[in-house]
Design a protein around this motif. Structure first.
Motif, PDB file in Angstrom:
ATOM      1  N   ASP A  98     -90.312 -58.605  18.173  1.00 36.95           N
ATOM      2  CA  ASP A  98     -91.742 -58.894  18.309  1.00 36.95           C
ATOM      3  C   ASP A  98     -92.618 -57.806  17.703  1.00 36.95           C
ATOM      4  N   GLU A  99     -92.069 -56.627  17.454  1.00 38.11           N
ATOM      5  CA  GLU A  99     -92.855 -55.549  16.841  1.00 38.11           C
ATOM      6  C   GLU A  99     -93.402 -55.993  15.491  1.00 38.11           C
ATOM      7  N   ALA A 100     -92.528 -56.531  14.646  1.00 34.58           N
ATOM      8  CA  ALA A 100     -92.952 -56.952  13.304  1.00 34.58           C
ATOM      9  C   ALA A 100     -93.917 -58.130  13.367  1.00 34.58           C
ATOM     10  N   VAL A 101     -93.758 -59.001  14.365  1.00 39.61           N
ATOM     11  CA  VAL A 101     -94.687 -60.123  14.545  1.00 39.61           C
ATOM     12  C   VAL A 101     -96.082 -59.595  14.862  1.00 39.61           C
ATOM     13  N   ILE A 102     -96.147 -58.611  15.748  1.00 42.15           N
ATOM     14  CA  ILE A 102     -97.434 -57.998  16.099  1.00 42.15           C
ATOM     15  C   ILE A 102     -98.080 -57.384  14.863  1.00 42.15           C
ATOM     16  N   VAL A 103     -97.309 -56.641  14.083  1.00 48.64           N
ATOM     17  CA  VAL A 103     -97.821 -56.004  12.872  1.00 48.64           C
ATOM     18  C   VAL A 103     -98.312 -57.059  11.878  1.00 48.64           C
ATOM     19  N   ALA A 104     -97.499 -58.084  11.645  1.00 45.05           N
ATOM     20  CA  ALA A 104     -97.834 -59.087  10.631  1.00 45.05           C
ATOM     21  C   ALA A 104     -99.074 -59.885  11.005  1.00 45.05           C
ATOM     22  N   LEU A 105     -99.176 -60.324  12.258  1.00 45.45           N
ATOM     23  CA  LEU A 105    -100.319 -61.135  12.657  1.00 45.45           C
ATOM     24  C   LEU A 105    -101.592 -60.306  12.781  1.00 45.45           C
ATOM     25  N   ALA A 106    -101.476 -59.068  13.247  1.00 44.92           N
ATOM     26  CA  ALA A 106    -102.659 -58.207  13.298  1.00 44.92           C
ATOM     27  C   ALA A 106    -103.174 -57.919  11.898  1.00 44.92           C
ATOM     28  N   ALA A 107    -102.268 -57.671  10.957  1.00 44.92           N
ATOM     29  CA  ALA A 107    -102.672 -57.425   9.571  1.00 44.92           C
ATOM     30  C   ALA A 107    -103.313 -58.671   8.959  1.00 44.92           C
ATOM     31  N   THR A 108    -102.814 -59.839   9.325  1.00 44.66           N
ATOM     32  CA  THR A 108    -103.354 -61.085   8.781  1.00 44.66           C
ATOM     33  C   THR A 108    -104.759 -61.377   9.294  1.00 44.66           C
ATOM     34  N   LEU A 109    -105.004 -61.099  10.572  1.00 40.40           N
ATOM     35  CA  LEU A 109    -106.259 -61.519  11.210  1.00 40.40           C
ATOM     36  C   LEU A 109    -107.258 -60.384  11.392  1.00 40.40           C
ATOM     37  N   HIS A 110    -106.945 -59.180  10.899  1.00 39.21           N
ATOM     38  CA  HIS A 110    -107.774 -58.020  11.254  1.00 39.21           C
ATOM     39  C   HIS A 110    -109.210 -58.116  10.745  1.00 39.21           C
ATOM     40  N   ASP A 111    -109.454 -58.845   9.680  1.00 38.16           N
ATOM     41  CA  ASP A 111    -110.789 -58.874   9.069  1.00 38.16           C
ATOM     42  C   ASP A 111    -111.522 -60.195   9.227  1.00 38.16           C
ATOM     43  N   ILE A 112    -111.030 -61.128  10.049  1.00 36.50           N
ATOM     44  CA  ILE A 112    -111.688 -62.439  10.083  1.00 36.50           C
ATOM     45  C   ILE A 112    -113.096 -62.367  10.669  1.00 36.50           C
ATOM     46  N   GLY A 113    -113.418 -61.284  11.366  1.00 34.24           N
ATOM     47  CA  GLY A 113    -114.776 -61.111  11.875  1.00 34.24           C
ATOM     48  C   GLY A 113    -115.824 -61.008  10.793  1.00 34.24           C
ATOM     49  N   HIS A 114    -115.399 -60.797   9.549  1.00 26.74           N
ATOM     50  CA  HIS A 114    -116.350 -60.758   8.435  1.00 26.74           C
ATOM     51  C   HIS A 114    -117.088 -62.086   8.253  1.00 26.74           C
ATOM     52  N   VAL A 115    -116.555 -63.176   8.777  1.00 33.53           N
ATOM     53  CA  VAL A 115    -117.286 -64.440   8.649  1.00 33.53           C
ATOM     54  C   VAL A 115    -118.595 -64.384   9.436  1.00 33.53           C
ATOM     55  N   VAL A 116    -118.665 -63.464  10.421  1.00 35.61           N
ATOM     56  CA  VAL A 116    -119.894 -63.282  11.197  1.00 35.61           C
ATOM     57  C   VAL A 116    -120.785 -62.246  10.531  1.00 35.61           C
ATOM     58  N   HIS A 117    -120.219 -61.056  10.265  1.00 32.55           N
ATOM     59  CA  HIS A 117    -120.967 -59.990   9.601  1.00 32.55           C
ATOM     60  C   HIS A 117    -120.001 -58.882   9.204  1.00 32.55           C
ATOM     61  N   ARG A 118    -120.337 -58.188   8.126  1.00 31.12           N
ATOM     62  CA  ARG A 118    -119.561 -57.014   7.713  1.00 31.12           C
ATOM     63  C   ARG A 118    -119.686 -55.898   8.759  1.00 31.12           C
ATOM     64  N   ASP A 119    -120.877 -55.658   9.229  1.00 33.04           N
ATOM     65  CA  ASP A 119    -121.095 -54.597  10.197  1.00 33.04           C
ATOM     66  C   ASP A 119    -120.387 -54.928  11.514  1.00 33.04           C
ATOM     67  N   ASP A 120    -119.675 -53.944  12.058  1.00 32.06           N
ATOM     68  CA  ASP A 120    -118.975 -54.107  13.344  1.00 32.06           C
ATOM     69  C   ASP A 120    -117.999 -55.279  13.334  1.00 32.06           C
ATOM     70  N   HIS A 121    -117.430 -55.581  12.179  1.00 29.91           N
ATOM     71  CA  HIS A 121    -116.590 -56.775  12.080  1.00 29.91           C
ATOM     72  C   HIS A 121    -115.359 -56.775  12.985  1.00 29.91           C
ATOM     73  N   PRO A 122    -114.741 -55.623  13.342  1.00 26.04           N
ATOM     74  CA  PRO A 122    -113.577 -55.704  14.236  1.00 26.04           C
ATOM     75  C   PRO A 122    -113.906 -56.335  15.584  1.00 26.04           C
ATOM     76  N   TYR A 123    -115.127 -56.093  16.063  1.00 34.14           N
ATOM     77  CA  TYR A 123    -115.505 -56.660  17.351  1.00 34.14           C
ATOM     78  C   TYR A 123    -115.685 -58.176  17.267  1.00 34.14           C
ATOM     79  N   TYR A 124    -116.113 -58.665  16.112  1.00 32.24           N
ATOM     80  CA  TYR A 124    -116.214 -60.112  15.922  1.00 32.24           C
ATOM     81  C   TYR A 124    -114.840 -60.730  15.675  1.00 32.24           C
ATOM     82  N   SER A 125    -113.929 -59.926  15.111  1.00 33.55           N
ATOM     83  CA  SER A 125    -112.582 -60.437  14.857  1.00 33.55           C
ATOM     84  C   SER A 125    -111.844 -60.779  16.143  1.00 33.55           C
ATOM     85  N   ILE A 126    -112.142 -60.042  17.224  1.00 34.30           N
ATOM     86  CA  ILE A 126    -111.386 -60.222  18.457  1.00 34.30           C
ATOM     87  C   ILE A 126    -111.484 -61.645  19.014  1.00 34.30           C
TER      88      ILE A 126
END
Length: 272
Positions: A98-126
């Motif tokens: 499951d370690e690699a699954v966590i790494v792969a999915l976090a890397a895949t989804l880490h920036d999806i908060g950009h659809v809301v705004h560039r600023d503070d995007h990690p908080y929107y990604s959650i």
């Protein structure tokens, strides 16, 4: 190091068919499902509009995610080969696979908060990633395991670009891998449309990033620059991600300025 394919820049690319220093069947199944998931793939395209089209910033879309995920998995593989312990899945009573699954999915989804705004995007990604994971993870896990894997993925997403401290080795890998996407191709779109900010110019100066097994540390990251502008990518952006990641003692970074015909050359080599 397990043998990996090479991308166009010479950097290593995670190869599902290669031998790895960790159990890889589960993550390889997850990677196949990611590639066929319409919602995830749409997010990866849509999340590039705000940073690139509207703010003339560097790429944060599908190509960026592909590079970050590849480098995260290669970094993870090198660390596993060196016997470095990972605590995220282990602390939750999850399996090593499951370690690699966590790494792969976090890397895949880490920036999806950009659809809301560039600023503070990690908080929107959650919240966005949480919704995706609620649908996606039950294909692979029962309810209790889904909850634990989801929590670890969200932790890694949050701390990739925030002041919060990474509390797991998996999160540290994603944080550092995010900064390892720095070659000139990432700045192509904003540069061609007139963008000349420091992120764009400094990225244009990075020719190649390569990950390999090191001697002084388990991982050697070698960065080839074409001029001193690349120092900003290395000393400001990458260093800020490495410091506090938990990987400081395991990763050695060497950046070399390949411009040798300039008598006034300011930087020949940087080591972190």
């Amino acid at each position: 190091m397990s043998e990996q394919a090479a991308d166009a820049t010479g950097g290593h690319v995670y190869d599902p068919d290669a031998e790895h220093a960790f159990p890889d069947r589960r993550v390889n199944e997850v990677l196949e499902a990611i590639a066929e998931d319409e919602e995830i793939q749409t997010f990866l395209e849509a999340q590039n509009v705000n940073p690139v089209a509207r703010k003339q910033y560097n790429d944060h879309g599908a190509k960026h995610v592909e590079i970050v995920r590849n480098r995260a998995l290669c970094l993870y593989d090198l660390l596993k080969q060196a016997g470095i312990a990972f605590n995220g899945a282990a602390d939750q009573g999850l399996e090593e696979a499951d370690e690699a699954v966590i790494v792969a999915l976090a890397a895949t989804l880490h920036d999806i908060g950009h659809v809301v705004h560039r600023d503070d995007h990690p908080y929107y990604s959650i919240p966005l990633a949480a919704d995706v994971l609620d649908r996606f993870l039950p294909e692979f896990y029962d309810v209790p395991t889904t909850v634990r894997v989801k929590g670890e993925i969200l932790h890694a997403i949050l701390v990739h670009h925030t002041p919060e401290e990474p509390l797991t080795t998996e999160a540290g890998v994603v944080r550092v891998a995010d900064a390892l996407d720095m070659e000139r191709g990432r700045s192509r779109i904003p540069y061609e449309t007139g963008g000349r900010g420091i992120n764009t110019i400094s990225s244009r100066a990075i020719k190649r990033v390569s990950l390999m097994a090191g001697e002084e540390a388990p991982v050697l990251v070698e960065i080839q620059m074409t001029n001193a502008a690349g120092v900003y990518q290395v000393d400001s952006l990458l260093k800020s991600k490495l410091v506090g990641s938990g990987l400081e003692e395991h990763v050695r970074i060497v950046a070399i300025n390949g411009q040798t015909d300039d008598e006034d050359q300011l930087v020949e080599r940087i080591e972190l």
